[in-house]
Structures are given as structure tokens and as C-alpha cells.
Design a protein around this motif. Structure first.
Motif, PDB file in Angstrom:
ATOM      1  N   TRP A 257     -12.982 -33.567  37.921  1.00  0.00           N
ATOM      2  CA  TRP A 257     -13.270 -33.979  39.285  1.00  0.00           C
ATOM      3  C   TRP A 257     -14.463 -34.928  39.278  1.00  0.00           C
ATOM      4  CZ3 TRP A 257     -10.332 -33.093  43.427  1.00  0.00           C
ATOM      5  CH2 TRP A 257      -9.376 -32.091  43.351  1.00  0.00           C
ATOM      6  N   ALA A 258     -14.325 -36.055  39.958  1.00  0.00           N
ATOM      7  CA  ALA A 258     -15.407 -37.038  40.067  1.00  0.00           C
ATOM      8  C   ALA A 258     -15.084 -37.978  41.231  1.00  0.00           C
ATOM      9  CB  ALA A 258     -15.548 -37.833  38.779  1.00  0.00           C
ATOM     10  N   PRO A 259     -16.120 -38.572  41.808  1.00  0.00           N
ATOM     11  CA  PRO A 259     -15.847 -39.549  42.874  1.00  0.00           C
ATOM     12  C   PRO A 259     -15.026 -40.720  42.328  1.00  0.00           C
ATOM     13  CG  PRO A 259     -18.181 -38.972  42.799  1.00  0.00           C
ATOM     14  CD  PRO A 259     -17.544 -38.380  41.597  1.00  0.00           C
TER      15      PRO A 259
ATOM     16  N   ILE B 137     -18.873 -37.475  32.752  1.00  0.00           N
ATOM     17  CA  ILE B 137     -19.290 -37.203  31.384  1.00  0.00           C
ATOM     18  C   ILE B 137     -19.115 -35.701  31.162  1.00  0.00           C
ATOM     19  CG2 ILE B 137     -21.209 -37.187  29.767  1.00  0.00           C
ATOM     20  CD1 ILE B 137     -22.333 -39.596  31.306  1.00  0.00           C
ATOM     21  N   ALA B 138     -18.359 -35.370  30.156  1.00  0.00           N
ATOM     22  CA  ALA B 138     -18.111 -33.963  29.858  1.00  0.00           C
ATOM     23  C   ALA B 138     -18.160 -33.767  28.350  1.00  0.00           C
ATOM     24  CB  ALA B 138     -16.760 -33.537  30.401  1.00  0.00           C
ATOM     25  N   PRO B 139     -19.164 -33.009  27.869  1.00  0.00           N
ATOM     26  CA  PRO B 139     -19.198 -32.754  26.426  1.00  0.00           C
ATOM     27  C   PRO B 139     -17.986 -31.910  26.013  1.00  0.00           C
ATOM     28  CG  PRO B 139     -20.830 -31.421  27.559  1.00  0.00           C
ATOM     29  CD  PRO B 139     -20.229 -32.346  28.579  1.00  0.00           C
ATOM     30  N   VAL B 140     -17.412 -32.253  24.886  1.00  0.00           N
ATOM     31  CA  VAL B 140     -16.208 -31.584  24.432  1.00  0.00           C
ATOM     32  C   VAL B 140     -16.371 -31.168  22.982  1.00  0.00           C
ATOM     33  CG1 VAL B 140     -13.753 -31.883  23.964  1.00  0.00           C
ATOM     34  CG2 VAL B 140     -14.744 -32.901  25.991  1.00  0.00           C
ATOM     35  N   LYS B 141     -16.020 -29.929  22.723  1.00  0.00           N
ATOM     36  CA  LYS B 141     -15.954 -29.449  21.343  1.00  0.00           C
ATOM     37  C   LYS B 141     -14.471 -29.333  21.002  1.00  0.00           C
ATOM     38  CE  LYS B 141     -16.900 -25.537  18.380  1.00  0.00           C
ATOM     39  NZ  LYS B 141     -17.225 -24.134  18.348  1.00  0.00           N
TER      40      LYS B 141
END
Length: 143
Positions: free
Chosen positions: A31-33, A39-43
Motif C-alpha cells: 500500500w502506498a500513495p 520501500i520495504a526491506p525483504v529477506k
């Protein structure tokens, strides 16, 4: 399968299956405007554990363990614990152990003097608990 039922006492028939539980990376939308990239850190990766469960449907007695993998080594450990438990309870008769056809389920892992291993036949709708030919079939109402 009917001949097996007659050959064993109720308290010596066990059914076995495994359940995988864990997490996996979700690389989907966030979800974002409008017009902004979140930005989402991902492992990246998977973390799973398996619940091994064996139960006697007649007595409700069960054996369970969380193990890290579904392989022959973990299954052999689990079978050894069941055999040890049955020996400690003083059950001298052979028990029947019924499981699906997973590659980890190997007959040579069982002490044939204590437990007889039988695989469920593949694609056998008459053994499905809800009476339906497959899991994807719609549930029929009894009226």
C-alpha cells in the motif's frame, strides 16, 4: 484395506501425516500513495518446520513432534520414538502404521517385529473422510 482392519486390535492401528508450517517471502504489492514506490526491506527465503503427527482413531492416542525437515532421517527418528513409546507401554503385539506415499516414508525404517507399515493407495477417493471423490469437489448437503 479391510483385511488389515481384521488383523489388528483397535488400539494398535495408527494413521500418520505431516503438516508444513512456516513463512516465505512475499514479493507482492504494498500500500502506498499513487506515484510513490514503497520501500520495504525483504529477506528472500523460506523458513519451514514440519509437524509429524500419528494418531489412533479408536483411542485418540497420538504422537507428535515438530521436526526441521521432511526427509528419511527425521522420519526415522520419529518412528523410533513411536516404537520406543509402544515398547514402554508393554504392547507386545504388532501395530499397524498407515501413511501416505511420501518419499520419506520408507518401509525399512520400521522394526517389523513391532510395527507393520502400509502405504495408502494413491488416488483412492473411498478413503477420503468427507465422502467426496476429491478435495476440490463441492460439498454436498444431506437433506
Amino acid at each position: 484395506m479391510k483385511y488389515l482392519r481384521k488383523s489388528y486390535a483397535d488400539e494398535l492401528i495408527f494413521f500418520h501425516d505431516e503438516l508444513r508450517a512456516g513463512t516465505h517471502t512475499e514479493l507482492s504489492r504494498k500500500w502506498a500513495p499513487i506515484g510513490h514506490r514503497p520501500i520495504a526491506p525483504v529477506k528472500i527465503g523460506y523458513e519451514n518446520t514440519y509437524l509429524y503427527l500419528t494418531i489412533c482413531p479408536f483411542t485418540g492416542e497420538g504422537f507428535g513432534a515438530f521436526l526441521p525437515r521432511l526427509n528419511s532421517k527425521c522420519f526415522a527418528w520419529f518412528v523410533a520414538k513411536i516404537q520406543q513409546e509402544l515398547t514402554e507401554k508393554g504392547l507386545s503385539q504388532k501395530a499397524l502404521f498407515i501413511a501416505d506415499g511420501a518419499t520419506a516414508h520408507k518401509e525399512e525404517l520400521f522394526d517389523k517385529q513391532k510395527i507393520v507399515f502400509e502405504k495408502l493407495p494413491t488416488a483412492c477417493p473411498e478413503l477420503n473422510g468427507n465422502g467426496q471423490p476429491s478435495c476440490g469437489a463441492p460439498v454436498q448437503e444431506n437433506t
